[in-house]
Design an enzyme around this catalytic site. Structure first.
Site, PDB file in Angstrom:
ATOM      1  N   ASP A 169       0.775  -1.159   0.267  1.00 32.82           N
ATOM      2  CA  ASP A 169       0.061   0.122   0.011  1.00 32.82           C
ATOM      3  C   ASP A 169       0.745   0.976   0.025  1.00 32.82           C
ATOM      4  O   ASP A 169       1.589   1.590   0.922  1.00 32.82           O
ATOM      5  CB  ASP A 169      -0.828   0.021   1.241  1.00 32.82           C
ATOM      6  CG  ASP A 169      -1.970   0.928   1.251  1.00 32.82           C
ATOM      7  OD1 ASP A 169      -1.939   2.082   0.858  1.00 32.82           O
ATOM      8  OD2 ASP A 169      -3.118   0.583   1.609  1.00 32.82           O
ATOM      9  N   HIS A 200      -2.768  -0.357  -2.834  1.00 33.24           N
ATOM     10  CA  HIS A 200      -3.849   0.497  -2.287  1.00 33.24           C
ATOM     11  C   HIS A 200      -5.368   0.050  -2.991  1.00 33.24           C
ATOM     12  O   HIS A 200      -4.905   0.212  -4.228  1.00 33.24           O
ATOM     13  CB  HIS A 200      -3.826   1.780  -2.027  1.00 33.24           C
ATOM     14  CG  HIS A 200      -4.634   2.704  -1.289  1.00 33.24           C
ATOM     15  ND1 HIS A 200      -4.788   2.388   0.264  1.00 33.24           N
ATOM     16  CD2 HIS A 200      -5.543   3.522  -1.697  1.00 33.24           C
ATOM     17  CE1 HIS A 200      -5.566   3.308   0.580  1.00 33.24           C
ATOM     18  NE2 HIS A 200      -6.377   3.878  -0.619  1.00 33.24           N
TER      19      HIS A 200
END
Length: 230
Positions: A169, A200
């Site tokens: 992420d 993400h």
């Protein structure tokens, strides 16, 4: 018929609603990313309704700009969403979400059980709302950036929570991920899953980082968790 008005402590705001075929159902309050209640969030609500839940997505940006509906493939929309995200009053947002939970719980279609489910900004707001309020039946968190800043409040968490962390992420550092895992490991009702190689918003419909296998795995876990808790 796909919107309701929530009369909150600070004013009235709109929420998208997707109704199941069953007459009385458990509800899931779905909390948006920085793009507002857009096509992706509405689709998540529709899918939950197909699973038998009453799904409601409140307009979290109503104080700043009601009715925001941004496109994840537009750079101008990204910039617009980031401006709103950065100016968003999170403490006021917790109150709006609590008002939404109370309003949904009182709908004739609701059986009284309400879960929270959020993505990105919405996941952060799931955590903040769950640690500051009682009476939430379940909470689901997908890649909520900045959650590590609120871990000092984790003792207030009483709702069962399921968290999905993308290991790559770009908005949640490896150190922040480790801090989140360590803080939640102390809570018997918390489950944290990590997804290797995922970025993400890997579960966002049509998102740049969408990964069908990881999304299917995460969403299957969410489905089982909600079924068990609700």
């Amino acid at each position: 018929m796909d919107h309701i008005n929530v009369k909150g402590q600070s004013g009235t705001f709109s929420a998208y609603i997707a109704r199941p075929k069953t007459s009385q159902a458990s509800a899931v309050v779905v909390l948006q990313e920085l793009f507002g209640v857009n096509a992706d969030i509405r689709k998540h609500c529709d899918e939950l309704a197909e699973q038998g839940y009453l799904a409601v997505a409140p307009d979290l940006y109503w104080r700043q700009e009601p009715g925001v509906d941004l496109n994840v493939t537009s750079q101008a929309d990204w910039d617009h969403g980031l401006r709103l995200y950065q100016a968003y009053d999170r403490d006021a947002g917790v109150k709006d979400i609590k008002d939404t939970i109370d309003a949904v719980r009182n709908l004739p279609e609701c059986n009284g059980k309400v879960a929270l489910l959020g993505y990105c900004l919405g996941a952060l707001m799931v955590f903040m709302t769950a640690v500051r309020n009682e009476g939430i039946n379940a909470a689901v968190w997908y890649h909520g950036a900045d959650t590590d800043k609120y871990l000092g409040e984790v003792d207030g968490l009483h709702a069962p929570i399921l968290m999905h962390l993308a290991e790559e992420d770009e908005f949640i550092t490896k150190a922040a991920q480790a801090t989140i895992r360590a803080a939640l490991a102390k809570k018997a009702n918390a489950t944290v899953y990590s997804y290797p190689g995922q970025s993400h918003a890997f579960s966002r419909h049509n998102g740049a980082h969408y990964n069908a296998a990881a999304a299917h795995l995460a969403n299957g876990r969410t489905s089982e968790f909600l079924k068990h808790q609700l």
